[in-house]
Write an enzyme that holds these catalytic residues in place. Structure first.
Site, short mmCIF file in Angstrom:
data_model
loop_
_atom_site.label_atom_id
_atom_site.label_comp_id
_atom_site.label_asym_id
_atom_site.label_seq_id
_atom_site.Cartn_x
_atom_site.Cartn_y
_atom_site.Cartn_z
N ASP A 1 75.14 30.99 -21.99
CA ASP A 1 73.76 30.56 -22.16
C ASP A 1 72.99 31.58 -22.99
OD1 ASP A 1 74.46 28.57 -20.40
OD2 ASP A 1 73.57 29.55 -18.65
N ARG B 1 81.51 29.19 -23.81
CA ARG B 1 80.12 29.30 -24.25
C ARG B 1 79.32 30.07 -23.20
NH1 ARG B 1 77.30 23.30 -23.61
NH2 ARG B 1 77.58 23.05 -21.36
N ARG C 1 74.55 30.74 -12.41
CA ARG C 1 73.11 30.96 -12.27
C ARG C 1 72.51 30.08 -11.17
NH1 ARG C 1 70.88 30.03 -18.08
NH2 ARG C 1 68.89 30.22 -16.94
#
Length: 244
Positions: free
Chosen positions: A52, A50, A197
């Site tokens: 973001d 996945r 991140r």
């Protein structure tokens, strides 16, 4: 049934990540609808992980099985003819039945891109995180050294479940510069939610001299997300490649 492998490229700006979401359009949804329009049947398209909302991909690997006799090049052409301008299929081939885009991943590489300087980026604004002040790249490199290897990255995951395994191995973490552009390249055997991140956010704090380089090691050892910096914006992150 043939097992089709796709390599995709997409700009994630207007998508809620790869995975189908109830509250917005995703890359997976777009691909699945294109495959359905091509073969007349709904199939599940598996992705290499996945992403973001707002994150981009240069070579995102996906696969699906379908009761179809379309050759890979025709499948690729048919899907691409139904793609918006911010998604493209770079390649398509038929792989063994046991190939699984999600479970077969050995290594992933991400790149986080930062633009520094007093002038806000314009043409590449969707692909970089702008930091007005100059950054001390040497300090960022020293701070990043402690993250290479196998560690518990609980301090770098936004959604932390105490029972979930948060141990990951970073095999490479390079920081390079090109003019006012700084790139953080991270390679590892897997990444937690928002991990790259959050790493970028911590390294930026060091680059701004808000924190000492050794602080990142303290954050890592604490295994507590509240000890780390804010998560850096999604627009600067790109999934570069996946190794199987």
């Amino acid at each position: 049934m043939p097992n089709y492998r796709l390599v995709l490229q997409f700009e994630g700006t207007r998508y809620h990540g790869w995975q189908v979401q109830p509250n917005g359009i995703s890359v997976q949804e777009v691909i699945e609808k294109a495959v359905e329009a091509t073969i007349g049947k709904r199939v599940r398209v598996l992705g290499c992980g996945r992403t973001d909302a707002g994150v981009h991909a240069e070579e995102y690997v996906a696969n699906f099985t379908a009761d179809s006799d379309l050759a890979p090049e025709r499948m690729m052409g048919a899907i691409n003819s139904r793609m918006p301008e911010d998604i493209a299929v770079l390649s398509c081939d038929i792989v063994p039945d046991d190939f699984h885009a999600t479970h077969g991943v050995k290594l992933k590489t991400y790149r986080y891109t930062i633009a520094t300087g007093p002038i806000r980026p314009v043409l590449d604004r969707n692909f970089v995180h702008w930091v007005r002040s100059p950054l001390d790249v040497d300090a960022m490199r020293r701070a990043a050294e402690c993250l290479v290897g196998e560690h518990d990255f609980a301090s770098f995951v936004t959604e932390h479940n105490p029972e979930k395994d948060t141990v990951r191995t970073i095999t490479r973490l390079d920081i390079t510069t090109d003019g006012r552009t700084i790139r953080i390249l991270v390679e590892g055997n897997g990444f937690l939610y928002n991990m790259v991140r959050t790493i970028a956010g911590c390294l930026i704090a060091v680059g701004r001299a808000q924190r000492k380089p050794e602080w990142v090691k303290e954050v890592l050892d604490e295994r507590d997300r509240t000890k780390a910096s804010a998560t850096a914006p999604a627009r600067g992150l790109t999934m570069v490649k996946t190794v199987y």
